[in-house]
Design an enzyme around this catalytic site. Structure first.
Site, PDB file in Angstrom:
ATOM      1  N   LYS A  55       0.784  -1.008   0.003  1.00 32.85           N
ATOM      2  CA  LYS A  55      -0.054   0.039   0.035  1.00 32.85           C
ATOM      3  C   LYS A  55       0.938   1.277  -0.126  1.00 32.85           C
ATOM      4  O   LYS A  55       0.463   2.388  -0.661  1.00 32.85           O
ATOM      5  CB  LYS A  55      -1.101  -0.045   1.171  1.00 32.85           C
ATOM      6  CG  LYS A  55      -1.632   1.268   1.363  1.00 32.85           C
ATOM      7  CD  LYS A  55      -2.543   1.321   2.558  1.00 32.85           C
ATOM      8  CE  LYS A  55      -3.289   2.413   2.887  1.00 32.85           C
ATOM      9  NZ  LYS A  55      -2.365   3.746   3.122  1.00 32.85           N
ATOM     10  N   ARG A  56       1.861   1.314   0.774  1.00 32.98           N
ATOM     11  CA  ARG A  56       2.677   2.499   0.707  1.00 32.98           C
ATOM     12  C   ARG A  56       3.287   2.755  -0.574  1.00 32.98           C
ATOM     13  O   ARG A  56       3.548   4.003  -0.772  1.00 32.98           O
ATOM     14  CB  ARG A  56       4.006   2.006   1.617  1.00 32.98           C
ATOM     15  CG  ARG A  56       3.533   2.212   3.278  1.00 32.98           C
ATOM     16  CD  ARG A  56       4.896   1.895   4.122  1.00 32.98           C
ATOM     17  NE  ARG A  56       5.244   0.891   3.943  1.00 32.98           N
ATOM     18  CZ  ARG A  56       5.302  -0.219   4.417  1.00 32.98           C
ATOM     19  NH1 ARG A  56       4.212  -0.356   5.274  1.00 32.98           N
ATOM     20  NH2 ARG A  56       5.920  -1.611   4.367  1.00 32.98           N
TER      21      ARG A  56
END
Length: 512
Positions: free
Chosen positions: A269-270
């Site tokens: 997600k980062r």
């Protein structure tokens, strides 16, 4: 007599510990494609044995995401089936007897060690030079368990309701072999496997035991899952062996990782946040922080494009063809063409897929989607008109929202005019020439793009004006922009009255 083929049964078994990542989406897709290719069944099983990591809303999110993708399940928590319940938390009473069976057959044992004692063992082993301390065939002898304690002591502790876990008794120095359908033969020595906990002190099984028991009871024939589960596979093979189910052991296929765009590590997600792309199918709202992560659906992607993109993250058909409907994928997909190495995520390619699917849709299909955006912007337009606008814009758009962002002039008069075009093309006498052009356009009876273009070119010729002098300012007058689709088509669509009105307004508003 010909042997009857076993019906293919596969499962997608997510844990509701957060939103469905595209890696999980791909696993679900490959299971679906494999099941449909072989006329088998796909089961959805919610693996929620770890209640401490349960995230509110995650289970519903997973189901909604899969539905948006078009992945349908033959059995599961929603539509039921003959092998339910399909949530592990509702199957709690099933597992303990299998754990006890393993204990009774000397394949598992009770362990009463406290957290402090486990930590002391790790510290002691590290001081002795062991880099990665394990609870295994060597250390178990010095710990508090039913191997090191007498039978009477064990029974006493159980009767006193002392907390215990059940650990699998991993043999020393044996080879466990797995013929993986993606990776070929995988061989692991049991010296590299610790005595995993298979039953916890809270009365719940760990993932390993519940996973194997459920796969057996649900008659799963193939386990298709991510590469991150490959280290657990030898343990699962041992469980099948110790439970007497070797002949019913499913075939394993461990899928390659989805990597960051630069290929350096697993996509997270980062990475999406940092590089500006979604990693979830739908918008996800973190229940604690209320932070919203953008999903592909809300980002304007078609589910067909999302699925097509996912399919190619680790698989290829062996042909130059890149566009596949879900039905086509079901016919073409095979585990033999799934690669072993990680697949780099390419966001530009993802957008390309969406563009291709947008172009393949009819103008009416696109108009129905665009009308939703128009209504959100308080614009009511006839569906046929919107469809004709879509026809003009679809070749230039990647998302339907692009048609609104870049084609607002079809629905409202320009509020701003492109400064660069004004500086380059709007001369001191431009307003005079535009007025003269307006007069000629006003005489057109059949206001079609062909007739408008003819009159425009005749005006250029009779006044000895170059196309590059007048066309940009004519476009600027109608759209406010310096470029776009056929200007004559735009004029026809907005109509004669609106075309003349916009020329008048532009002449008044634009000053050199």
């Amino acid at each position: 007599m010909q042997k009857k083929m076993t019906k293919v049964r596969v499962r997608f078994a997510p844990s509701p510990t957060g939103p469905l990542h595209i890696g999980g989406g791909r696993t679900a897709l490959y299971n679906y494609l494999f099941a449909k290719k072989h006329n088998g069944n796909l089961i959805l099983r919610i693996e929620d044995t770890d209640q401490s990591r349960y995230v509110d809303g995650a289970e519903e999110y997973i189901v909604n995401s899969l539905q948006w993708c078009g992945i349908k399940f033959d059995e599961g928590p929603i539509n039921g089936g003959d092998f339910g319940p399909y949530k592990q938390s509702q199957r709690k009473d099933i597992y303990k007897k299998y754990a006890e069976f393993l204990v009774d057959n000397d394949k598992a044992y009770y362990a009463f060690d406290t957290k402090e004692e486990l930590e002391e063992m790790r510290v002691r082993m590290k001081k002795a030079g062991v880099a990665s301390p394990q609870y295994n065939s060597i250390t178990r002898e010095s710990m508090r368990n039913s191997i090191s304690l007498s039978e009477d002591e064990v029974q006493k502790r159980i009767q006193e309701n002392q907390k215990y876990v059940i650990r699998l008794k991993i043999p020393r120095n044996e080879e466990v072999k797995i013929n993986d359908l993606v990776r070929g033969w995988v061989v692991v020595n049991t010296n590299n496997i610790d005595d995993k906990v298979i039953f916890k002190s809270d009365g719940m099984p760990t993932y390993h035991l519940a996973n194997v028991v459920d796969d057996y009871l649900m008659k799963i024939t193939h386990v298709i899952r991510g590469e991150e589960w490959l280290p657990s596979a030898p343990l699962h093979v041992l469980l099948y062996k110790y439970l007497g189910w070797e002949s019913k052991q499913p075939k394993f296929a461990h899928l390659p990782l989805i990597l960051k765009p630069d290929g350096n590590g697993k996509l997270s997600k980062r990475d999406g946040d940092r590089l500006g792309f979604p990693v979830f199918p739908l918008n996800w709202t973190n229940p604690e922080t209320k932070e919203i992560s953008l999903g592909y659906k809300e980002g304007g992607y078609f589910p067909e494009a999302f699925i097509n993109m996912l399919a190619f993250l680790g698989w290829n058909p062996g042909t130059p063809q890149e566009l596949f409907s879900l039905n086509d994928l079901c016919k073409t997909f095979s585990l033999e063409r799934v690669g072993r190495s990680g697949a780099k995520f390419d966001f530009d390619k993802t957008k390309w897929y969406n563009q291709q699917y947008l172009r393949s849709k009819t103008k009416t299909e696109l108009a129905e989607i665009l009308q939703v955006l128009l209504k959100e912007n308080n614009i009511n337009a006839d569906i046929n008109y919107v469809a004709n606008v879509c026809e003009q814009l679809k070749e230039r758009a990647t998302f339907v929202k692009d048609m609104w962002d870049e084609g607002k002039y079809f629905f409202q008069q320009p509020r701003l005019y492109d400064e660069k075009t004004i500086r380059k093309k709007w001369k001191d006498n431009t307003h005079v020439i535009l007025n003269e052009l307006r007069l000629e356009i006003s005489k057109i009876e059949k206001f079609t793009s062909e007739e408008i273009e003819t009159v425009f070119k005749q005006f250029l010729e009779s006044n000895k004006i170059k196309m590059g002098v007048l066309l940009p300012v004519f476009r600027l007058s109608l759209t406010g922009l310096g470029m776009g689709p056929s200007l004559f088509n735009i004029a026809e669509l907005i109509g004669k009255k609106e075309t003349l009105s916009r020329i008048d307004i532009a002449i008044k508003k634009i000053k050199k």
